[in-house]
Every structure is written in structure tokens, then in C-alpha cells.
Motif scaffolding. Sequence first.
Motif, PDB file in Angstrom:
ATOM      1  N   THR A 289       0.809  -1.226   0.000  1.00  0.00           N
ATOM      2  CA  THR A 289       0.000   0.000   0.000  1.00  0.00           C
ATOM      3  C   THR A 289       0.842   1.276   0.000  1.00  0.00           C
ATOM      4  N   GLY A 290       2.124   1.133  -0.225  1.00  0.00           N
ATOM      5  CA  GLY A 290       2.959   2.302  -0.487  1.00  0.00           C
ATOM      6  C   GLY A 290       3.641   2.901   0.731  1.00  0.00           C
ATOM      7  N   TYR A 291       4.185   4.091   0.506  1.00  0.00           N
ATOM      8  CA  TYR A 291       5.064   4.762   1.485  1.00  0.00           C
ATOM      9  C   TYR A 291       4.745   6.251   1.527  1.00  0.00           C
ATOM     10  N   CYS A 292       5.264   6.913   2.572  1.00  0.00           N
ATOM     11  CA  CYS A 292       5.107   8.380   2.626  1.00  0.00           C
ATOM     12  C   CYS A 292       6.338   9.015   3.283  1.00  0.00           C
ATOM     13  N   SER A 293       6.413  10.314   3.130  1.00  0.00           N
ATOM     14  CA  SER A 293       7.494  11.096   3.749  1.00  0.00           C
ATOM     15  C   SER A 293       7.240  11.208   5.260  1.00  0.00           C
ATOM     16  N   ASN A 294       8.309  11.371   6.056  1.00  0.00           N
ATOM     17  CA  ASN A 294       8.110  11.580   7.500  1.00  0.00           C
ATOM     18  C   ASN A 294       8.536  12.989   7.944  1.00  0.00           C
ATOM     19  N   VAL A 295       8.798  13.859   6.982  1.00  0.00           N
ATOM     20  CA  VAL A 295       9.346  15.184   7.307  1.00  0.00           C
ATOM     21  C   VAL A 295       8.484  15.963   8.318  1.00  0.00           C
ATOM     22  N   PRO A 296       7.131  15.981   8.162  1.00  0.00           N
ATOM     23  CA  PRO A 296       6.338  16.781   9.107  1.00  0.00           C
ATOM     24  C   PRO A 296       6.488  16.325  10.566  1.00  0.00           C
ATOM     25  N   SER A 297       6.881  15.080  10.790  1.00  0.00           N
ATOM     26  CA  SER A 297       6.993  14.586  12.171  1.00  0.00           C
ATOM     27  C   SER A 297       8.202  15.163  12.894  1.00  0.00           C
ATOM     28  N   TRP A 298       9.186  15.699  12.169  1.00  0.00           N
ATOM     29  CA  TRP A 298      10.369  16.200  12.873  1.00  0.00           C
ATOM     30  C   TRP A 298      10.816  17.605  12.459  1.00  0.00           C
ATOM     31  N   LEU A 299      10.461  18.050  11.239  1.00  0.00           N
ATOM     32  CA  LEU A 299      10.941  19.373  10.793  1.00  0.00           C
ATOM     33  C   LEU A 299       9.923  20.445  11.183  1.00  0.00           C
ATOM     34  N   LYS A 300      10.353  21.359  12.027  1.00  0.00           N
ATOM     35  CA  LYS A 300       9.443  22.426  12.486  1.00  0.00           C
ATOM     36  C   LYS A 300       9.550  23.585  11.489  1.00  0.00           C
ATOM     37  N   GLU A 301       8.793  23.475  10.424  1.00  0.00           N
ATOM     38  CA  GLU A 301       8.878  24.434   9.331  1.00  0.00           C
ATOM     39  C   GLU A 301       7.681  24.177   8.440  1.00  0.00           C
ATOM     40  N   ASN A 302       7.056  25.220   7.864  1.00  0.00           N
ATOM     41  CA  ASN A 302       5.959  24.908   6.945  1.00  0.00           C
ATOM     42  C   ASN A 302       5.967  25.806   5.714  1.00  0.00           C
ATOM     43  N   ASP A 303       7.171  26.104   5.278  1.00  0.00           N
ATOM     44  CA  ASP A 303       7.310  26.960   4.115  1.00  0.00           C
ATOM     45  C   ASP A 303       7.743  26.136   2.890  1.00  0.00           C
ATOM     46  N   LEU A 304       8.882  25.444   3.050  1.00  0.00           N
ATOM     47  CA  LEU A 304       9.382  24.606   1.952  1.00  0.00           C
ATOM     48  C   LEU A 304       8.515  23.355   1.783  1.00  0.00           C
ATOM     49  N   PHE A 305       8.162  22.730   2.930  1.00  0.00           N
ATOM     50  CA  PHE A 305       7.427  21.456   2.886  1.00  0.00           C
ATOM     51  C   PHE A 305       5.943  21.630   3.201  1.00  0.00           C
ATOM     52  N   SER A 306       5.115  20.838   2.511  1.00  0.00           N
ATOM     53  CA  SER A 306       3.673  20.815   2.767  1.00  0.00           C
ATOM     54  C   SER A 306       3.380  19.899   3.957  1.00  0.00           C
ATOM     55  N   VAL A 307       2.120  19.823   4.359  1.00  0.00           N
ATOM     56  CA  VAL A 307       1.746  18.921   5.468  1.00  0.00           C
ATOM     57  C   VAL A 307       1.959  17.451   5.095  1.00  0.00           C
ATOM     58  N   GLU A 308       2.042  17.154   3.813  1.00  0.00           N
ATOM     59  CA  GLU A 308       2.337  15.765   3.391  1.00  0.00           C
ATOM     60  C   GLU A 308       3.831  15.472   3.410  1.00  0.00           C
ATOM     61  N   GLY A 309       4.610  16.493   3.720  1.00  0.00           N
ATOM     62  CA  GLY A 309       6.060  16.267   3.786  1.00  0.00           C
ATOM     63  C   GLY A 309       6.739  16.266   2.430  1.00  0.00           C
ATOM     64  N   MET A 310       6.112  16.934   1.469  1.00  0.00           N
ATOM     65  CA  MET A 310       6.709  17.084   0.127  1.00  0.00           C
ATOM     66  C   MET A 310       6.884  18.574  -0.152  1.00  0.00           C
ATOM     67  N   PRO A 311       7.876  18.950  -0.991  1.00  0.00           N
ATOM     68  CA  PRO A 311       8.041  20.369  -1.287  1.00  0.00           C
ATOM     69  C   PRO A 311       6.763  20.959  -1.888  1.00  0.00           C
ATOM     70  N   ARG A 312       6.453  22.196  -1.495  1.00  0.00           N
ATOM     71  CA  ARG A 312       5.249  22.859  -2.020  1.00  0.00           C
ATOM     72  C   ARG A 312       5.431  23.243  -3.484  1.00  0.00           C
ATOM     73  N   THR A 313       6.667  23.617  -3.850  1.00  0.00           N
ATOM     74  CA  THR A 313       6.925  24.049  -5.229  1.00  0.00           C
ATOM     75  C   THR A 313       7.266  22.833  -6.072  1.00  0.00           C
ATOM     76  N   PRO A 314       6.608  22.700  -7.232  1.00  0.00           N
ATOM     77  CA  PRO A 314       6.903  21.521  -8.061  1.00  0.00           C
ATOM     78  C   PRO A 314       8.289  21.583  -8.707  1.00  0.00           C
ATOM     79  N   PHE A 315       8.774  20.431  -9.135  1.00  0.00           N
ATOM     80  CA  PHE A 315      10.045  20.294  -9.844  1.00  0.00           C
ATOM     81  C   PHE A 315      10.075  21.255 -11.032  1.00  0.00           C
ATOM     82  N   PRO A 316      11.157  21.911 -11.390  1.00  0.00           N
ATOM     83  CA  PRO A 316      12.499  21.785 -10.817  1.00  0.00           C
ATOM     84  C   PRO A 316      12.757  22.691  -9.604  1.00  0.00           C
ATOM     85  N   GLY A 317      11.693  23.322  -9.071  1.00  0.00           N
ATOM     86  CA  GLY A 317      11.857  24.089  -7.822  1.00  0.00           C
ATOM     87  C   GLY A 317      11.815  23.111  -6.657  1.00  0.00           C
ATOM     88  N   GLY A 318      11.638  23.642  -5.475  1.00  0.00           N
ATOM     89  CA  GLY A 318      11.415  22.770  -4.326  1.00  0.00           C
ATOM     90  C   GLY A 318      12.653  22.250  -3.646  1.00  0.00           C
TER      91      GLY A 318
END
Length: 417
Positions: free
Chosen positions: A331-360
Motif C-alpha cells: 500500500t505504499g510509502y510516505c514522507s516523514n518530514v512533518p513529524s520532525w521538521l518544524k517548518e511549513n514553508d518549503l514542505f507541505s503537510v504531506e512532507g513534500m516540497p510545495r513548489t513543483p520540480f524543478p523548484g522545491g
Amino acid sequence: MVHQALDHGDLFSRRCILLNGPVIVGAGPSGLAVGAGLRQQGVPFVIVDRADCIASLWQNKTYDRLKLHLPKKFCQLPFFPFPPNYPQYPAKYQFIDYLESYAKKFEINPRFNESVQSAKYDESCRLWRVRTVVDDCEVEYICRWLVVATGENAEKVVPEFAGLDEFSGHVMHACDYRSGEGFQGKKVLVVGCGNSGMEVSLDLCQHHAFPSMVVRSSVHVLPRETSGKSTFELASSLMKWLPVKVVDKILLILARCTLGNLEKYGIKRPLTGPIELKNSHGKTPVLDIGALQKIKSGKIKIVPGIKKFSSGRVELVNGENLEIDSVILATGYCSNVPSWLKENDLFSVEGMPRTPFPGGWKGKSGLYAVGFTRRGLSGASFDAIRVAQDIAKIWHQETNHYVTVSCDRRCNRTFHN
Ligand SMILES: Cc1cc2nc3c(=O)[nH]c(=O)nc-3n(C[C@H](O)[C@H](O)[C@H](O)COP(=O)(O)OP(=O)(O)OC[C@H]3O[C@@H](n4cnc5c(N)ncnc54)[C@H](O)[C@@H]3O)c2cc1C
Ligand SMILES: NC(=O)C1=CN([C@@H]2O[C@H](COP(=O)(O)OP(=O)(O)OC[C@H]3O[C@@H](n4cnc5c(N)ncnc54)[C@H](OP(=O)(O)O)[C@@H]3O)[C@@H](O)[C@H]2O)C=CC1
Ligand SMILES: O=C(O)C(=O)Cc1c[nH]c2ccccc12
């Protein structure tokens, strides 16, 4: 240069380490590639990984028969090609050997068994505070740059299913599946039809088990190759000249010609094309290496979504009941960034960069992301080169003026208030 102070007074010892370079979180391909770039440019760094080895996804969480499913030229890391005798699709052990040589070549010695608990930018001193736990020791790294390289596949996704507690058989996630040995003669429900679900089902067939694979929605299946040419390579070449929607149309015509209409086997295609869907939602098309033939011959049974489990059985959404011995959650995998990185600018709540490739890849205050492009290892290499160059440029400008401060418990208090 590293300054550190040890405090043996507490039950847990606590260390505070001031770094004249970045902390890289994760010693997978992404973290190693950034390390290589920094090493080449003479920038010191620390890599931490929660596991006891490099590339733990590959070493500890994948099945034996796994091979890279993209041609090797799309999977090698910067500055160091695969050995020339490697096959077009290296096996997992070959990929791991390559990564071990890579770490050795660039003298990358990660700190293992060290899990990052939190990372926060301290505005008062304009430095990152990265807290880790290793054995019984808490460590706080204080640094100017933080590179997040924990991957898109950091945690397994384990959905909840009604009645699964009552199911009497064995339940495992695909990340704990090594081979079909031990499943001989067993009826196995494989939940999920991504590359993992397909390849686990194929492996079960080859070990004389009886897999049923849940396809609850839709999936793109493409041939891994057509006329000896990699489908991925063809798509990459076409993408240089044509819009993604046109490339997708070509891929779908190709798939139809080589694989036929899959709807009659219970496999629907998503409305969005394969590359567009991968880029927008991260849903990877299946690159078929033999599962489809087993589906066509009925050796892998395709079933719809799950309604509920009970002891020894599963009820499906179409009302059908299946007797099963085991369940494998692909059933797949996910990022764990939101569990430890106290920041919500670069990363979304799903733990992926908000800006799409090639940004982010670059955030504020010396924060970087590597390996979150939804473009596999080639995307990770692309990020890593940029990140290492960016950090090296600033490091070389600033390092002459860098004032190293001795760090002890007093400096801890100073930083905290
Ligand atoms: C089964 C499978 C097969 C794949 N095959 C391909 C392929 O053929 N080609 C391709 O291009 N891509 C493939 N991929 C995609 C895959 O994401 C990349 O191959 C690659 O592993 C990504 O590297 P990474 O370093 O970004 O992440 P990872 O390899 O996941 O490495 C991240 C590291 O971070 C560590 N970590 C996580 N959280 C913490 C924390 N809090 N503290 C400390 N350390 C932490 C982990 O232990 C891990 O070692 C595959 C993925 C899977 C699951
Ligand atoms: N040889 C290789 O190189 C391999 C590469 N990989 C890569 O690893 C990554 C992860 O792949 P994979 O592990 O397959 O994960 P994916 O995320 O690609 O697939 C997950 C599957 O699980 C299904 N699913 C999730 N929740 C449920 C639920 N509650 N009920 C029924 N089905 C459910 C999804 O269905 P839905 O779409 O409906 O949500 C989907 O079919 C991918 O990038 C893949 O390409 C994996 C294996 C081999
Ligand atoms: O296997 C993966 O997870 C990958 O991300 C590799 C990959 C990147 N882009 C793709 C497009 C189609 C199939 C696989 C990939």
C-alpha cells in the motif's frame, strides 16, 4: 571543524555540537550524492541516519528479486558511474555495492543509529538546531545549513481495514517481504497494484503460491521495454520535444499495441496519462516485468476493493468472499518530514516540497530538500548537484569570517532563551 561538549551528569547524556557545515539527514542515495558534491568542494558536513547502514530502504526494506526498473544511466549518482560490467537493470545487491563504493570513494562516513527527532531554525542566533537520539544520548547539532534527504518513502503506509484484527492469518507490509519462500500453496491477498504489488504477486506465483491482487481504483501498466528499447528512455527523449500530454498519448498507444486492452482483466487506466500523473501526484506507472502475463493466464487473480476481513477470509466490495491465508500490504510509502521538521514553508503537510520540480530544492534560512522530486534517482541527483553547489558557494564566501564558538551547556542556555 566540530566543537562539542559532553555532559555525563544526567541519566541520558546530552551533547551539543557546533558545525562549520551542513547536517544532512538521511544516508540514502540523496544524502550520499549531496555528501559527494560537498566533499569535492571541500565543505565539511555531517550525515546522520536512523538505520545502521547506508541506503537502508534498499538494504532493509526491499525484496530479494528487486532490480532497478529504469535503465542504469538514469539511476547512477553524480561524479561516479556504475561499473561498466553492470547489466542494463542492476540487481538490488549490485545497486547496494555501488552505493557502498560511492560512500567509500567520497569518504562519506555517516553517523548511524542516529534518528532526527526535531529540527528548528533558531531566529535568535540564525542557526538550525537539529536534535537526534543515538543510543542513550541526545545530541543537538547547531548549524547554518540543513539538508533534508529522508526520502519520499520514509514510512510505510498501513491503511485501516474493518475486521483486520479478527483475521487469523499473517499480515505484513511489502517492506517486510523478502521472497515467496514459505508461501508455497498459500492463498495470499496482495493489497495494492503499484510496482510493489505487481512484483510481490509475480514472486508469489514463482514460489507456487496463489495470489489475489486488490485493484481498488486504476493503474497505468506500461511495458518496461518495447523492441529492446526502454519505455522510460523513450518517454524521456520524447519529453525534450513534445508536451507531456502528447508523450502520454504515444505511451498509451504503445501500451495498447504491446499489452492489449487490460480492462477485461479488471485493470482500469486512470484518466490522466502516466507521466502527467507521476509528475502531479507521484503515482508511479507500473513497468511490467512479467506480472501481466500471470494476470492474463489467471495465475494472479485481480479483485476489487476490500469491504472487511474476518477470520480466514476477506469480503470484497462486490460482495465476493475469498478464503485467504495471508495478507501483504503493498500500500505504499510516505514522507516523514512533518513529524520532525518544524517548518511549513518549503514542505507541505504531506512532507513534500510545495513548489513543483524543478523548484522545491531550496527553502529559507539554509534549508534544502533533496530526493523529493517524484523523479526517482535521476531527480535526486539533479537536486544534489544544485544543493551542494549552493552550500559550497556560501560556505567559501563566509568561512573565512566564520567565528567558531566553543559550545557547552552554557551555550545551550544562551541559545534557548
Ligand atoms: C522498492 C523500491 C524500488 C525503487 N526503485 C527505483 C528505481 O529503480 N529507480 C529509481 O529511480 N527510483 C526507485 N525507487 C525510488 C527511491 O525513492 C529511490 O531509489 C531512492 O531510494 C531515493 O533515495 P533517497 O536517499 O531520497 O531516500 P531513501 O533511499 O529512502 O533514504 C532516506 C534515508 O533517510 C533515513 N531517515 C529517514 N528518516 C530519518 C530520520 N528522522 N532521522 C535519520 N534518518 C532518517 C532512512 O533511514 C534512509 O536511509 C524505488 C523505491 C522503492 C521503495
Ligand atoms: N522494481 C522497482 O524499481 C520498484 C519500484 N518501486 C517504487 O517504489 C515506490 C512505491 O511503490 P509501491 O510500494 O508499489 O506503492 P504505490 O504508492 O505505488 O502503490 C500503492 C498501491 O496501494 C493501493 N492502496 C493504498 N491504500 C489502499 C487501500 N486502503 N485499499 C486498497 N488499495 C490500497 C494504491 O491504490 P490507489 O492507487 O487506489 O490509491 C496503490 O495501488 C514507487 O515509486 C515504485 O515505482 C516499487 C517496487 C519495485
Ligand atoms: O520507481 C520509482 O519510484 C521512480 O520514481 C522512478 C521513476 C521516475 N519517473 C518515472 C516514470 C515512470 C516510471 C518510473 C519512474
